[in-house]
Design a protein around this motif. Structure first.
Motif, PDB file in Angstrom:
ATOM      1  N   ASP A  65     -70.993  -9.328 -50.998  1.00  0.00           N
ATOM      2  CA  ASP A  65     -70.452  -8.920 -49.704  1.00  0.00           C
ATOM      3  C   ASP A  65     -69.661  -7.637 -49.951  1.00  0.00           C
ATOM      4  O   ASP A  65     -68.562  -7.668 -50.492  1.00  0.00           O
ATOM      5  CB  ASP A  65     -69.545 -10.012 -49.132  1.00  0.00           C
ATOM      6  N   ARG A  67     -68.184  -5.857 -47.984  1.00  0.00           N
ATOM      7  CA  ARG A  67     -67.081  -5.737 -47.035  1.00  0.00           C
ATOM      8  C   ARG A  67     -67.150  -4.433 -46.253  1.00  0.00           C
ATOM      9  O   ARG A  67     -66.122  -3.843 -45.900  1.00  0.00           O
ATOM     10  CB  ARG A  67     -65.730  -5.861 -47.744  1.00  0.00           C
ATOM     11  N   LEU A  68     -68.376  -3.983 -46.008  1.00  0.00           N
ATOM     12  CA  LEU A  68     -68.581  -2.781 -45.205  1.00  0.00           C
ATOM     13  C   LEU A  68     -69.010  -3.129 -43.780  1.00  0.00           C
ATOM     14  O   LEU A  68     -68.951  -2.284 -42.893  1.00  0.00           O
ATOM     15  CB  LEU A  68     -69.653  -1.896 -45.858  1.00  0.00           C
ATOM     16  N   ARG A  69     -69.475  -4.366 -43.586  1.00  0.00           N
ATOM     17  CA  ARG A  69     -69.901  -4.823 -42.253  1.00  0.00           C
ATOM     18  C   ARG A  69     -69.257  -6.177 -41.972  1.00  0.00           C
ATOM     19  O   ARG A  69     -69.153  -7.016 -42.878  1.00  0.00           O
ATOM     20  CB  ARG A  69     -71.423  -4.954 -42.180  1.00  0.00           C
ATOM     21  N   ALA A  70     -68.877  -6.391 -40.727  1.00  0.00           N
ATOM     22  CA  ALA A  70     -68.244  -7.660 -40.369  1.00  0.00           C
ATOM     23  C   ALA A  70     -69.184  -8.838 -40.596  1.00  0.00           C
ATOM     24  O   ALA A  70     -68.741  -9.948 -40.915  1.00  0.00           O
ATOM     25  CB  ALA A  70     -67.806  -7.616 -38.900  1.00  0.00           C
ATOM     26  N   ALA A  71     -70.506  -8.601 -40.464  1.00  0.00           N
ATOM     27  CA  ALA A  71     -71.480  -9.681 -40.598  1.00  0.00           C
ATOM     28  C   ALA A  71     -71.732 -10.068 -42.052  1.00  0.00           C
ATOM     29  O   ALA A  71     -72.394 -11.065 -42.319  1.00  0.00           O
ATOM     30  CB  ALA A  71     -72.803  -9.272 -39.946  1.00  0.00           C
ATOM     31  N   GLY A  72     -71.204  -9.272 -43.004  1.00  0.00           N
ATOM     32  CA  GLY A  72     -71.486  -9.535 -44.412  1.00  0.00           C
ATOM     33  C   GLY A  72     -71.074 -10.922 -44.864  1.00  0.00           C
ATOM     34  O   GLY A  72     -71.810 -11.594 -45.609  1.00  0.00           O
ATOM     35  N   ASP A 194     -81.180  -6.354 -42.198  1.00  0.00           N
ATOM     36  CA  ASP A 194     -80.070  -5.413 -42.346  1.00  0.00           C
ATOM     37  C   ASP A 194     -80.269  -4.255 -41.373  1.00  0.00           C
ATOM     38  O   ASP A 194     -81.286  -3.553 -41.437  1.00  0.00           O
ATOM     39  CB  ASP A 194     -80.042  -4.887 -43.787  1.00  0.00           C
ATOM     40  N   SER A 196     -79.044  -1.384 -41.330  1.00  0.00           N
ATOM     41  CA  SER A 196     -79.099  -0.068 -41.977  1.00  0.00           C
ATOM     42  C   SER A 196     -80.525   0.323 -42.339  1.00  0.00           C
ATOM     43  O   SER A 196     -80.823   1.502 -42.519  1.00  0.00           O
ATOM     44  CB  SER A 196     -78.224  -0.055 -43.235  1.00  0.00           C
ATOM     45  N   ASP A 199     -81.758   2.684 -39.762  1.00  0.00           N
ATOM     46  CA  ASP A 199     -80.890   3.822 -39.457  1.00  0.00           C
ATOM     47  C   ASP A 199     -81.573   5.120 -39.882  1.00  0.00           C
ATOM     48  O   ASP A 199     -81.788   5.355 -41.075  1.00  0.00           O
ATOM     49  CB  ASP A 199     -79.566   3.660 -40.201  1.00  0.00           C
TER      50      ASP A 199
END
Length: 331
Positions: A65, A67-72, A194, A196, A199
């Motif tokens: 995780d 910790r770059l995305r809340a969903a992680g 994901d 990203s 993106d």
């Protein structure tokens, strides 16, 4: 929710791929206990399912995780739940300090591999498996072709390599993204996509779209070609190492490699520059493995001495001599 058994043919294919990966590692004799990196995407979930079916009781898994995305955190919890149903011990790993700064994807990758290899060493696994597949390989090849990479770069994602003391294996490099996703869906296992990956700011996303728009290009065939390039790279690297051990006697002794093919001269010259700079503590100008030495190679091929990265290379009949470059005259 239960997970349906995988087709026997898929498991047998995976076991063969895993054994070939171990064979490439040379110093590993047998497949035993493995760690699996599982992000929660369909590719890594497929890897987890295949590994658990192929090596029951000998698989551990980890999710990073960033910790770059809340969903992680939720995705890591999803993987933990799946591992519990499969009887696979699972750990969630997170960086001790936040990942910040420019090149966020690169920094996240560095943090991920540091966490995973440290975890794998503590778990005493024979290898850490990652879910890179044929589509990943084809995309990487096209990206590096577009950057004018040399043979080492075009070898792209290695099927087996060491990261520190950990053996990394990629047993899915002959598998397509679509078949891995279909395997997970048929098993009824949970996964996440994901965001990203869609993106368009990322180079890989744009290359993936371009590849999808060109059906004449077969990602599996491109990935197979990368395998051949990797074999060629390994052969040249071994020959370079042999020539270095036979011919290098220090910067002030003739280095007789002028008659070797340019690719070997390129590698040996770069290594000689590194060795000379280290011996004489030359720190500036900066010099890395990606620094351009083609003009220096051209000068030496024309039997002209030249200066590069703080090193003066002289051409003698017996070979090249490396000296500290004199300081530049100020105007």
């Amino acid at each position: 929710m239960s997970v349906a058994p995988l087709p026997a043919a898929a498991v047998a294919r995976f076991i063969d791929d895993l054994r070939r990966g171990f064979a490439r590692a040379h110093d590993v004799a047998a497949v035993d206990r493995v760690g699996v990196a599982v992000s929660g995407g369909p590719d890594s979930v497929a890897l987890l399912l295949l590994a658990a079916a192929a090596l029951p009781g000998e698989v551990v898994a980890a999710t990073v995780d960033h910790r770059l995305r809340a969903a992680g955190a939720d995705e890591a919890a999803m993987v933990a739940g799946l591992c519990e149903r499969l009887g696979v011990p699972h750990a969630t790993l997170a960086p001790a300090t936040p990942i910040t700064g420019s090149s966020l994807q690169r920094r996240a990758r560095e943090a991920r591999y540091a966490l995973l290899t440290d975890w794998a060493a503590r778990q005493r696994v024979d290898a850490l498996l990652t879910a890179h597949h044929a589509d990943d390989q084809a995309e990487t090849l096209l990206m590096r072709l577009n950057r004018a990479s040399g043979l080492a770069g075009l070898s792209a994602i290695r099927a087996a390599r060491r990261e520190g003391g950990t053996l990394l294996l990629r047993p899915l490099l002959a598998w397509r993204r679509a078949e891995l996703r279909a395997l997970v869906e048929a098993a009824g296992a949970p996964f996440v996509d994901d965001p990203s990956n869609a993106d368009p700011r990322h180079d890989r996303t744009r290359v993936r779209a371009a590849l999808a728009a060109m059906p004449a290009l077969d990602p599996a065939a491109l990935a197979a070609s990368v395998g051949f390039l990797a074999e060629a790279e390994e052969a040249i690297a071994r020959l370079t190492e042999r020539l270095w051990s036979e011919l290098w006697r220090g910067p002030d002794r003739p280095f007789a490699v002028a008659g070797e093919p340019r690719e070997l001269r390129r590698r040996l010259l770069r290594r000689a520059l590194h060795a000379t700079r280290a011996q004489h503590a030359i720190g500036l100008p900066a010099f890395t493995d990606s620094s351009n030495i083609e003009p220096l190679l051209d000068a030496l091929a024309a039997r002209r001495g030249a200066t590069h990265a703080g090193v003066k290379v002289e051409v003698h009949e017996e070979g090249w001599i490396f000296r500290v470059a004199p300081p530049r005259r100020s105007l």
